[in-house]
Design a protein around this motif. Structure first.
Motif: not given
Length: 330
Positions: A237-238, A260-261, A1-4, A265-266
């Motif tokens: 996006a933030a 990504e993309r 899982m990426g950074w959240t 996004r991502g």
């Protein structure tokens, strides 16, 4: 899982200023920082919208009027902050315009460059001495994928142009200026031995209020298609801005964006900018021009800091911090 947002560390005791915090990415950035314990100054052109945004934030906030299209307003806002705070931990240069209704700022600058770059250049210079001795302090400048289409010379002619209101090139040029500024600021902070670092980020694509302007007719179908395929919610996006602001693993001079993309996004990760954004000569030239146009000059003065952590850091010359000296142009 990426950074959240779950990775955002406790921000208790820290003070952050976020420009353009009444909506969109700025609001989300301010909301998360306040939720983690920071006191957040929402610097907004429309203080009514700013106060409404502050009421929706669960945490400690304050609203300061700031119109980046007016250097007089920038100076007033900086003055208010300096009266109320002795230190600043985070400065997030987030606000911006794209295809605005006006052609020039109050000071006669092309609208995109005047607001997106010159206003933030002046604000940062006027507040920087509240940060340079604060451990872990950061200046985060929000750029854009559009910096890659920022063709043309960044000079006084472009800065004072009456054209470009509906030009993606003019918007891209202002975002290129954001990246050049962020990197030159990091260079100067590092040379000065300041505690502050400068980091840049871009949000990818998101349906924020920026797209509510008046884009060229040919750009509208392209933008619509891009939003359908690449865009992500404002909350996502933030994340690049938030990671740039608080992740201790992010170093000065870094540039973060969605992974990504094609960067649309991502999860936020380190990303690469255009070759033009990495030009040392262009960084220095833009810095000199920005000082001349805004009347805000960043000057290094000697100051004794804490003892170096290792012998390798020892120098016969005194450590210095960056102390901005300002003056209005004649």
């Amino acid at each position: 899982m990426g950074w959240t947002t779950a990775h955002v560390p406790d921000q208790s005791g820290r003070t952050a200023l976020v420009t353009g915090a009444s909506a969109g990415i700025g609001f989300e950035t301010a909301r998360v920082l306040a939720a983690r314990g920071a006191h957040v100054v929402l610097a907004c052109r429309d203080t009514g919208r700013g106060r409404a945004a502050a009421e929706r934030i669960d945490g400690s906030t304050e609203v300061v009027p700031l119109d980046l299209a007016s250097l007089a307003s920038v100076r007033r806002a900086a003055g208010l902050v300096r009266e109320r705070y002795r230190r600043l931990d985070l400065l997030v240069n987030n606000a911006g315009v794209m295809f605005p209704s006006y052609r020039r700022t109050e000071d006669g600058f092309e609208a995109h460059l005047g607001v997106n770059h010159l206003g933030h250049f002046a604000l940062t210079g006027l507040l920087l001495d509240l940060m340079t001795s604060v451990p872990g302090s950061r200046v985060v400048t929000v750029a854009s994928l559009a910096h890659r289409v920022g063709f043309g010379r960044l000079d006084e002619v472009a800065a004072r142009s009456s054209t470009g209101r509906r030009s993606m090139t003019a918007y891209g040029r202002s975002k290129l200026a954001n990246l050049l500024f962020a990197r030159e600021l990091q260079h100067r902070l590092a040379v000065a031995g300041a505690a502050t670092v400068s980091v840049a980020a871009h949000p990818g694509l998101s349906p924020t209020a920026l797209w509510h302007g008046d884009p060229p007719a040919l750009a509208r179908p392209v933008a619509a298609a891009g939003m359908r395929w690449l865009a992500q919610p404002v909350e996502a996006a933030a994340l690049p801005s938030l990671r740039a602001a608080v992740d201790p693993a992010v170093h000065g001079g870094a540039y973060l964006g969605p992974s990504e993309r094609f960067g649309g996004r991502g999860a936020p990760e380190a990303t690469r900018s255009s070759r033009a954004a990495r030009s040392g000569a262009e960084r220095r030239r833009l810095w000199t021009l920005s000082e001349e146009l805004t009347g805000v000059r960043y000057v290094c003065e000697p100051a004794v800091l804490e003892a170096p952590a290792s012998a390798a850091e020892t120098s016969s010359a005194p450590a210095v911090v960056v102390c901005p000296v300002t003056g209005a142009r004649a």
